[in-house]
Design a protein around this motif. Structure first.
Motif, PDB file in Angstrom:
ATOM      1  N   VAL A   1      27.609  26.277   3.213  1.00 21.98           N
ATOM      2  CA  VAL A   1      28.984  25.972   3.579  1.00 21.98           C
ATOM      3  C   VAL A   1      29.255  26.591   4.947  1.00 21.98           C
ATOM      4  O   VAL A   1      28.689  27.631   5.288  1.00 21.98           O
ATOM      5  CB  VAL A   1      29.972  26.516   2.522  1.00 21.98           C
TER       6      VAL A   1
ATOM      7  N   ASP B   1      34.562  23.052   6.576  1.00 20.44           N
ATOM      8  CA  ASP B   1      34.289  22.287   5.350  1.00 20.44           C
ATOM      9  C   ASP B   1      35.507  22.316   4.421  1.00 20.44           C
ATOM     10  O   ASP B   1      36.093  23.385   4.186  1.00 20.44           O
ATOM     11  CB  ASP B   1      33.093  22.871   4.595  1.00 20.44           C
TER      12      ASP B   1
ATOM     13  N   ARG C   1      32.296  21.878  -2.573  1.00 18.76           N
ATOM     14  CA  ARG C   1      32.801  20.940  -1.580  1.00 18.76           C
ATOM     15  C   ARG C   1      33.674  19.895  -2.278  1.00 18.76           C
ATOM     16  O   ARG C   1      33.346  19.427  -3.362  1.00 18.76           O
ATOM     17  CB  ARG C   1      31.624  20.270  -0.869  1.00 18.76           C
TER      18      ARG C   1
END
Length: 297
Positions: A81, A85, A106
């Protein structure tokens, strides 16, 4: 930054929107710019001063554990990550402009930040209680208080697993339950008889804490086939009270998978501004929710 906080235990009026120092991501953590925070019953239970061993509190305290937003700090040892994001997950003091998350995933395509903020805790809880109650494909599960966030998740997970569901909710939410694949009936006087008319019950979940444990035991015939997340007196009747969370990373992974397959959607019933956090708690405590409530930043 803005942060919803309380300096003493009490009613919704103890919540204040204050200026606070920004938190930072330590090892194994990320920080997000919060776009929305989920409103959960545990939030107002903590604010009221209820003794929850899994949630020790030091005053003054922030509020909230679920959030969705954009990563802007990545702690040491975190991989997969990066800043920018969009993620959703669990942390602490999430009713704030910035929050540190300890578990995240996510965001699936097509999900808004408001929708995503409503998933983490309800999905972990739903998956946990389904596991603990031991219901299997081909059996029938009774869900008391089925229209809220956890109930919405339970109904859809059960449907995906081939488990039939009978759900109780208010009159206004009967069509909502049917839309999620459940047989629906109202609670209130005579509700247990109405459930019997809908069919046999193999296992039951109490999600609302509305004093129904005895009837759930009678309907299943076995207190070991009943699990409650809302009635602290349930163990007195031999019923398991589920209050210890399981693996949030696993729950988030299953959430993403179900959403990607089009098998899960929990609507947002109402959004609030940070200044309206007290109103969010009042509404959450009153129940009768259809889906989720979120605070939007």
């Amino acid at each position: 930054m803005r942060k919803v906080s309380f300096a003493e235990f009490g009613g919704p009026d103890v919540l204040q929107l204050v200026d606070a120092e920004e938190p930072h991501a330590g090892p194994g953590r990320i920080r997000i710019a919060v776009r929305a925070a989920g409103v959960n019953p545990v939030d107002w239970r903590i604010r009221e001063g209820q003794k929850l061993s899994a949630h020790p509190v030091e005053l003054p305290s922030g509020v909230g554990q679920d959030a969705a937003g954009v990563v802007d700090e990545v702690g040491e040892g975190v991989e997969g990550v990066e800043a920018g994001d969009p993620v959703f997950g669990e942390g602490s003091s999430t009713y704030a402009d910035f929050a540190v998350l300890s578990a995240w995933a996510r965001m699936p395509e097509g999900l808004t930040f408001e929708e995503a903020a409503g998933y983490p805790s309800v999905m972990e809880t739903a998956l946990r209680v389904l596991r603990e109650v031991g219901v299997r494909s081909g059996q029938t599960l009774l869900v008391s208080g089925a229209s809220g966030g956890v109930g919405s998740a339970v109904l859809q997970i059960a449907r995906d697993r081939g488990i039939a569901v009978i759900g109780t909710a208010g009159a206004a939410n009967q069509d909502y339950l049917r839309g999620l694949g459940a047989l629906a009936t109202t609670y209130g006087e005579g509700w247990a008889a109405r459930v019997r008319q809908l069919g046999r019950v193999d296992a039951a979940l109490d999600l609302a804490g509305s004093g129904v444990i005895r009837e759930l035991v009678e309907l299943t015939g076995d207190p070991r086939k009943v699990v409650s997340i809302a009635d602290l007196g349930a163990p007195e009747l031999g019923v398991r009270f589920s209050g210890t969370a399981g693996s949030m990373p696993d729950a988030l992974a299953e959430t993403v998978a179900l959403i990607a397959r089009g098998r899960l959607h929990i609507p947002v019933e109402k959004s609030y501004t940070p200044a309206e956090a007290a109103a969010a708690h009042i509404d959450s405590r009153a129940g009768h929710t259809r889906g989720r409530r979120v605070v939007v930043f």
